[in-house]
Design a protein around this motif. Sequence first.
Motif, PDB file in Angstrom:
ATOM      1  N   GLU A 176      32.664  33.870  25.647  1.00  0.00           N
ATOM      2  CA  GLU A 176      31.807  34.777  26.419  1.00  0.00           C
ATOM      3  C   GLU A 176      30.553  35.150  25.629  1.00  0.00           C
ATOM      4  O   GLU A 176      29.482  35.360  26.200  1.00  0.00           O
TER       5      GLU A 176
ATOM      6  N   TYR B 137      29.257  44.536  32.407  1.00  0.00           N
ATOM      7  CA  TYR B 137      28.091  45.188  32.980  1.00  0.00           C
ATOM      8  C   TYR B 137      27.324  46.023  31.949  1.00  0.00           C
ATOM      9  O   TYR B 137      26.120  46.249  32.078  1.00  0.00           O
TER      10      TYR B 137
ATOM     11  N   SER C 114      25.643  36.886  36.529  1.00  0.00           N
ATOM     12  CA  SER C 114      26.634  36.264  35.636  1.00  0.00           C
ATOM     13  C   SER C 114      27.022  37.212  34.500  1.00  0.00           C
ATOM     14  O   SER C 114      28.202  37.302  34.131  1.00  0.00           O
TER      15      SER C 114
ATOM     16  N   THR D 284      29.471  39.821  35.613  1.00  0.00           N
ATOM     17  CA  THR D 284      30.867  39.339  35.699  1.00  0.00           C
ATOM     18  C   THR D 284      31.570  39.348  34.335  1.00  0.00           C
ATOM     19  O   THR D 284      32.798  39.380  34.269  1.00  0.00           O
TER      20      THR D 284
END
Length: 544
Positions: A267, A149, A143, A146
């Motif tokens: 996020e 990285y 996750s 996505t």
Amino acid sequence: MKRYIFKYKGLLFFSLIFTIINAALSVIIAFILANIVNSAVESDIEKLKVSILFAMIYFLLCIIVGHITNYICEKFICRVMVNFKKDLFVSIMNRNFIDFNKYDNEYYLQQLTTLSDGINESYANSIFNITYGITLLILSIISIITIDYKILVIAIILGFIYLLIGNTFSKNITQYKSQVVNELSEFSTTVMDLFQGIDISRNYDNKNYVYGRFDESNKKLLKSIKIYNIKFLNLQTCNLLLGQGLIIVIIIVCSLQVIYKNFKIGELIAIAQLLANMINPLLGFAEIINEMKANKKIKESLINFIKYENDFDAKKMAKYSFDNMIQIKGLSFSYANKEIFRSINLCIEAGKKYAIIGNNGSGKSTFLKLILSYYHNYEGEILIDGINVKDLSSDSFKNLFSVVNQDFHIYDDTIAKNICFNNKFKEQNLMNIINMYELNQLSMNYDLFTYNAKKLSGGEKQKVAIARSQIANKPIMIFDEINSKLDTESSKKVLEAILKDESLTAIVVTHKLGIENLDMYDVFLKIEDKKIEEIKIREYLSSS
């Protein structure tokens, strides 16, 4: 432990599947939180409604899957531990006489309770904790990839440092746990010794001695527990601080990404949740590994107990009948550096009745134990119908001998089960034995199938032990002080019933050898000065 864990493959498979699903649900919450925060930042009411709907469905799924997972996993663990403890109990019960008496009853009880439960926590439960943690870790890593990285690279580097430091602190935890186990065993042994001497404490003013021994043992145990707990709690604190530090560093990096508008604040929330999902398994793995290391010696000890092979059972020869005689050739035996018998030669013929007499401590009970093959460390031979007792399986002795010891045991169960155990004898067979040996007062005064035999008097308990020895219909009967708790009349009736049975070979140790019973025996076996003298009853009666 592997053979117990993989015995229920189907149940294990479904337990692992639901554990994985449960872990996957813990990852989804990060994205639900991200959508809720982003919809608020973007002032998108429709997106917020959808996120709330997903959240409601998510919590419903969590409740359902959580309950199913808990039920299946606990069912699996219960079955594993039932089989593990049963094998452990069977292995203890199958130990030969000498090996069994190397430890006291408290030691065996500790194997079946405290130590086994520790294995349950550190091994059986760990299967699902590790599966849950690995799934959570892998899905959290995927996750994070996505999202960005680079965050994962930072997390891996910091995580490696975290594990390295944590492992350094955990190296000595095993030895402290072993010390606790050793002190617990010593404490249990001391307390049992003091409890067994309670009659002495009531008759003598020895409270300073008793309280002093307890206090000394108790302090040593609690001190070792204190040291272990301090070390373990310090390790947990270290792991917690390292984990929190890792999260703070990564959140700082993510916050910079939000400031520079590389991704949204939602996020950031998701990454915080995913990082927690990564750190918690790492913390859990550290504790599980430490616990498994601490319990490794305990596990090996319990497995060795289960793997124990009885010397009798290593032999394959089985015997079901007694046809001729028991021969004793050149038997010499010493126990605890004390010589008991020297060069004994003797024959016990089938169908005859033998009375063993001798002073206290002369070796009467030891002689019986040698015949029953409790001891193997003797010189000479003991043969049953020409077969050395050392070559017979343990089941052979159960087929051939019924034994009533002077310290017979009565189980905390009904009279009938104390006589028949779980063998399915007909009720009429039980009543025939009761009547044959003049034990009918038991059936007249109590319901044999409901009354607890522990509540009986000493003499009544001995009658139960006698009935137990007769109902199985074994060819050789051994009675060590059969009448120690019976009144004179009951003792006479029981002995007459036994000695009149021509199919039985009876060996009776007694101090109550009344003149009215003498002609019912064939031979006296007089034990004196490490020898056994045979005295024919007819010769004895004619000479007296």
